[in-house]
Design an enzyme around this catalytic site. Structure first.
Site, PDB file in Angstrom:
ATOM      1  N   CYS A 138       0.725  -1.232   0.073  1.00 42.88           N
ATOM      2  CA  CYS A 138      -0.001   0.024   0.017  1.00 42.88           C
ATOM      3  C   CYS A 138       0.785   1.315  -0.162  1.00 42.88           C
ATOM      4  O   CYS A 138       1.773   1.276   0.717  1.00 42.88           O
ATOM      5  CB  CYS A 138      -0.835  -0.161   1.070  1.00 42.88           C
ATOM      6  SG  CYS A 138      -1.903   1.342   1.241  1.00 42.88           S
TER       7      CYS A 138
ATOM      8  N   CYS B  55       0.306   5.290   6.668  1.00 39.80           N
ATOM      9  CA  CYS B  55      -0.351   4.965   8.133  1.00 39.80           C
ATOM     10  C   CYS B  55       0.740   4.429   9.164  1.00 39.80           C
ATOM     11  O   CYS B  55       1.345   3.223   8.818  1.00 39.80           O
ATOM     12  CB  CYS B  55      -1.407   4.007   8.005  1.00 39.80           C
ATOM     13  SG  CYS B  55      -2.639   4.833   6.592  1.00 39.80           S
TER      14      CYS B  55
ATOM     15  N   CYS C   3       0.655   0.696  10.387  1.00 40.62           N
ATOM     16  CA  CYS C   3       0.291  -0.450   9.468  1.00 40.62           C
ATOM     17  C   CYS C   3       1.541  -1.236   8.843  1.00 40.62           C
ATOM     18  O   CYS C   3       2.203  -0.611   8.110  1.00 40.62           O
ATOM     19  CB  CYS C   3      -0.770   0.295   8.284  1.00 40.62           C
ATOM     20  SG  CYS C   3      -1.299  -1.140   7.259  1.00 40.62           S
TER      21      CYS C   3
ATOM     22  N   CYS D 289     -16.202  -9.891   6.161  1.00 39.73           N
ATOM     23  CA  CYS D 289     -15.485  -8.325   5.809  1.00 39.73           C
ATOM     24  C   CYS D 289     -14.023  -8.719   5.084  1.00 39.73           C
ATOM     25  O   CYS D 289     -13.091  -9.634   5.637  1.00 39.73           O
ATOM     26  CB  CYS D 289     -14.816  -7.807   7.204  1.00 39.73           C
ATOM     27  SG  CYS D 289     -16.571  -7.771   8.304  1.00 39.73           S
TER      28      CYS D 289
ATOM     29  N   CYS E 180     -19.086  -6.897   4.037  1.00 49.07           N
ATOM     30  CA  CYS E 180     -18.402  -5.489   4.429  1.00 49.07           C
ATOM     31  C   CYS E 180     -17.152  -5.729   3.715  1.00 49.07           C
ATOM     32  O   CYS E 180     -16.578  -6.518   3.356  1.00 49.07           O
ATOM     33  CB  CYS E 180     -18.186  -5.724   5.735  1.00 49.07           C
ATOM     34  SG  CYS E 180     -17.029  -4.372   6.420  1.00 49.07           S
TER      35      CYS E 180
ATOM     36  N   CYS F  39     -19.548   1.670   8.921  1.00 51.41           N
ATOM     37  CA  CYS F  39     -18.602   0.999   9.833  1.00 51.41           C
ATOM     38  C   CYS F  39     -17.334   1.806  10.100  1.00 51.41           C
ATOM     39  O   CYS F  39     -16.524   1.878   9.212  1.00 51.41           O
ATOM     40  CB  CYS F  39     -18.160  -0.607   9.704  1.00 51.41           C
ATOM     41  SG  CYS F  39     -17.120  -1.256  10.603  1.00 51.41           S
TER      42      CYS F  39
ATOM     43  N   ARG G 264     -17.289  -2.835  18.450  1.00 56.66           N
ATOM     44  CA  ARG G 264     -16.647  -4.038  18.121  1.00 56.66           C
ATOM     45  C   ARG G 264     -15.572  -4.035  18.929  1.00 56.66           C
ATOM     46  O   ARG G 264     -14.620  -3.050  18.638  1.00 56.66           O
ATOM     47  CB  ARG G 264     -16.423  -4.182  16.622  1.00 56.66           C
ATOM     48  CG  ARG G 264     -15.651  -5.479  16.309  1.00 56.66           C
ATOM     49  CD  ARG G 264     -15.275  -5.924  14.871  1.00 56.66           C
ATOM     50  NE  ARG G 264     -16.639  -6.005  14.336  1.00 56.66           N
ATOM     51  CZ  ARG G 264     -16.926  -5.268  13.227  1.00 56.66           C
ATOM     52  NH1 ARG G 264     -16.007  -4.711  12.563  1.00 56.66           N
ATOM     53  NH2 ARG G 264     -18.176  -5.548  12.698  1.00 56.66           N
TER      54      ARG G 264
HETATM   55  N1  SAM Z   1      -6.329   0.377   3.158  1.00 60.35           N
HETATM   56  C1  SAM Z   1      -7.783   0.378   3.604  1.00 60.35           C
HETATM   57  C2  SAM Z   1      -7.730   1.752   4.634  1.00 60.35           C
HETATM   58  O1  SAM Z   1      -6.861   2.110   5.238  1.00 60.35           O
HETATM   59  O2  SAM Z   1      -8.738   2.177   4.930  1.00 60.35           O
HETATM   60  C3  SAM Z   1      -8.361  -0.640   4.358  1.00 60.35           C
HETATM   61  C4  SAM Z   1      -7.471  -1.688   5.181  1.00 60.35           C
HETATM   62  S1  SAM Z   1      -6.861  -0.695   6.733  1.00 60.35           S
HETATM   63  C5  SAM Z   1      -5.650  -2.070   7.440  1.00 60.35           C
HETATM   64  C6  SAM Z   1      -8.259  -0.841   8.048  1.00 60.35           C
HETATM   65  C7  SAM Z   1      -7.931  -0.341   9.341  1.00 60.35           C
HETATM   66  O3  SAM Z   1      -6.983  -1.411   9.981  1.00 60.35           O
HETATM   67  C8  SAM Z   1      -7.265   0.998   9.478  1.00 60.35           C
HETATM   68  O4  SAM Z   1      -7.846   1.986   9.262  1.00 60.35           O
HETATM   69  C9  SAM Z   1      -6.818   0.642  10.977  1.00 60.35           C
HETATM   70  O5  SAM Z   1      -7.639   1.176  11.973  1.00 60.35           O
HETATM   71  C10 SAM Z   1      -6.858  -0.731  11.336  1.00 60.35           C
HETATM   72  N2  SAM Z   1      -5.539  -1.339  11.388  1.00 60.35           N
HETATM   73  C11 SAM Z   1      -4.405  -1.399  10.694  1.00 60.35           C
HETATM   74  N3  SAM Z   1      -3.335  -1.731  11.114  1.00 60.35           N
HETATM   75  C12 SAM Z   1      -3.584  -1.779  12.509  1.00 60.35           C
HETATM   76  C13 SAM Z   1      -2.697  -2.199  13.851  1.00 60.35           C
HETATM   77  N4  SAM Z   1      -1.477  -2.443  13.462  1.00 60.35           N
HETATM   78  N5  SAM Z   1      -3.333  -2.160  14.703  1.00 60.35           N
HETATM   79  C14 SAM Z   1      -4.520  -1.876  14.936  1.00 60.35           C
HETATM   80  N6  SAM Z   1      -5.261  -1.619  13.887  1.00 60.35           N
HETATM   81  C15 SAM Z   1      -4.735  -1.558  12.832  1.00 60.35           C
HETATM   82 FE1  SF4 Z   2      -2.636   1.286   3.414  1.00 62.71          FE
HETATM   83 FE2  SF4 Z   2      -2.308   0.244   5.704  1.00 62.71          FE
HETATM   84 FE3  SF4 Z   2      -3.151   2.631   5.599  1.00 62.71          FE
HETATM   85 FE4  SF4 Z   2      -4.796   0.959   4.949  1.00 62.71          FE
HETATM   86  S1  SF4 Z   2      -4.015   1.305   6.795  1.00 62.71           S
HETATM   87  S2  SF4 Z   2      -4.217   2.960   3.839  1.00 62.71           S
HETATM   88  S3  SF4 Z   2      -3.565  -0.644   4.180  1.00 62.71           S
HETATM   89  S4  SF4 Z   2      -1.139   1.716   4.751  1.00 62.71           S
END
Ligand code: SAM
Ligand code: SF4
Ligand code: DTB
Length: 325
Positions: A64, A68, A71, A108, A139, A199, A271
């Site tokens: 990606c 973030c 992530c 989901c 979802c 959600c 949740r």
């Molecule tokens: N890429 C898309 C996005 O960011 O909207 C969808 C997938 S993203 C992984 C979905 C959510 O997972 C993120 O917004 C975050 O809230 C959660 N998430 C991701 N990594 C995480 C982590 N290490 N610990 C807790 N929540 C996490």
């Molecule tokens: Fe990409 Fe992870 Fe951010 Fe979702 S949370 S936009 S997968 S970097």
């Protein structure tokens, strides 16, 4: 109490004018007072011993472009998560079928995208149709969407779209620089407009303050309509990400966050999301007492572990909790 008076009472609790200070006062109350208030609200809107089960599947792992900080799927951080191709329709169908047999009511699908490209988007529409035809709620979470995309998802039978605020607007720039808070709100508005259930929640344990948590809950609760589903994630610290070495937060903070979300959004499914693998049974039980009534059920989240099915079944048995049918 007559049904009419009961309905009025419930309506009074669904507010959209929350102030950060008020949410903060709730969150920091003596724990017993906070839990009592949350349980009381919870019982007016839900069966207190029923928990909804959602199963997650990562339909497109890693690679990606976003940054973030939490992530493991961002290309910017050197983690053990590799970029993979999108899963096939058959694999998704099989996973959904298995989830249904195990008792999940919602499936989901997550994709590590900033936003979907047209070619991939069409495949996701197909996946939604297939999962829906199994009789499950659907979802998806795949980043930012425009109005055209949300209406096509609705037509394909999408029930929920997950798009988290993640944190408060004030704290946001410490976590993500590649898109704005307003982008997130726009996607949520588009999902709502298309008639798809929203959600949206966030993560705690990223170094934010209590007032950031309160601010995020206010943003969610002050949306025109409350999200139907509010995931509260505890940061999963993944090696290689900028937040890998964050300090653990006080476990009661998770309980407080859930209780406050429950009080502010009384009719939403709250949740208890990521982070359960690191929580003991007593901690999870307190979260359910605080008003959590949904979990991710399945041994994996997207790239990290979630409790084994057998472990969750045993916990539910010990607590007298039933899975929502
Ligand atoms: N890429 C898309 C996005 O960011 O909207 C969808 C997938 S993203 C992984 C979905 C959510 O997972 C993120 O917004 C975050 O809230 C959660 N998430 C991701 N990594 C995480 C982590 N290490 N610990 C807790 N929540 C996490
Ligand atoms: Fe990409 Fe992870 Fe951010 Fe979702 S949370 S936009 S997968 S970097
Ligand atoms: C949400 O709020 N939590 C889920 C889901 N929405 C997509 C994701 C949790 C991811 C945890 C880290 C991982 O497994 O990669």
């Amino acid at each position: 109490m007559s049904h009419c008076v009961q309905a009025l009472e419930k309506n009074k609790e669904v507010r959209h004018n929350w102030q950060t200070q008020e949410a903060l006062s709730l969150m920091t109350k003596p724990l017993n007072d906070l839990l009592f208030q949350a349980q009381s609200v919870h019982r007016k809107h839900f069966d207190a011993n029923t928990v909804q089960l959602s199963t997650l599947l990562n339909i497109k792992q890693g690679g990606c472009p976003e940054d973030c900080a939490y992530c493991p799927q961002s290309v910017r951080y050197k983690t053990e998560v590799d970029a993979e191709a999108m899963l096939s329709l058959d694999k998704v169908k099989d996973a959904a079928e298995k989830a249904r047999q195990e008792g999940a009511t919602r499936f989901c699908m997550g994709a590590a995208w900033r936003s979907p490209k047209e070619k991939d988007f069409k495949v996701v529409l197909e996946m939604v149709r297939e999962v829906k035809s199994l009789g499950m709620e659907t979802c998806v979470t795949m980043g930012m969407l425009n109005n055209d995309q949300t209406s096509r998802l609705k037509q394909a039978g999408l029930d929920y779209y997950n798009h988290n605020l993640d944190c408060s607007e004030s704290f946001y720039e410490t976590i993500i620089s590649t898109r704005d808070y307003s982008d997130r709100l726009e996607t949520l508005a588009s999902v709502r407009k298309a008639g798809i259930n929203v959600c949206s929640g966030g993560i705690i344990g990223m170094g934010e303050g209590e007032s950031d948590r309160a601010e995020m809950l206010c943003t969610l609760a002050n949306l025109e309509k409350h999200p139907e589903s509010v995931p509260i994630n505890l940061l999963v610290k993944v090696k290689g990400t900028p937040l890998a070495d964050m300090e653990d937060i006080d476990p009661f903070d998770m309980v407080r966050m859930i209780a406050t979300a429950r009080i502010m959004m009384p009719a939403a499914y709250v949740r208890l999301s990521a982070g359960r693998s690191g929580m003991n049974d007593e901690h999870q039980a307190l979260c359910f007492m605080a008003g959590a009534n949904s979990i991710f059920y399945g041994e994996e989240l997207l790239t990290t572990d979630n409790p084994a099915l057998e472990k969750d079944r045993l916990l539910f048995n010990r607590l007298g909790i039933n899975a929502l049918q």
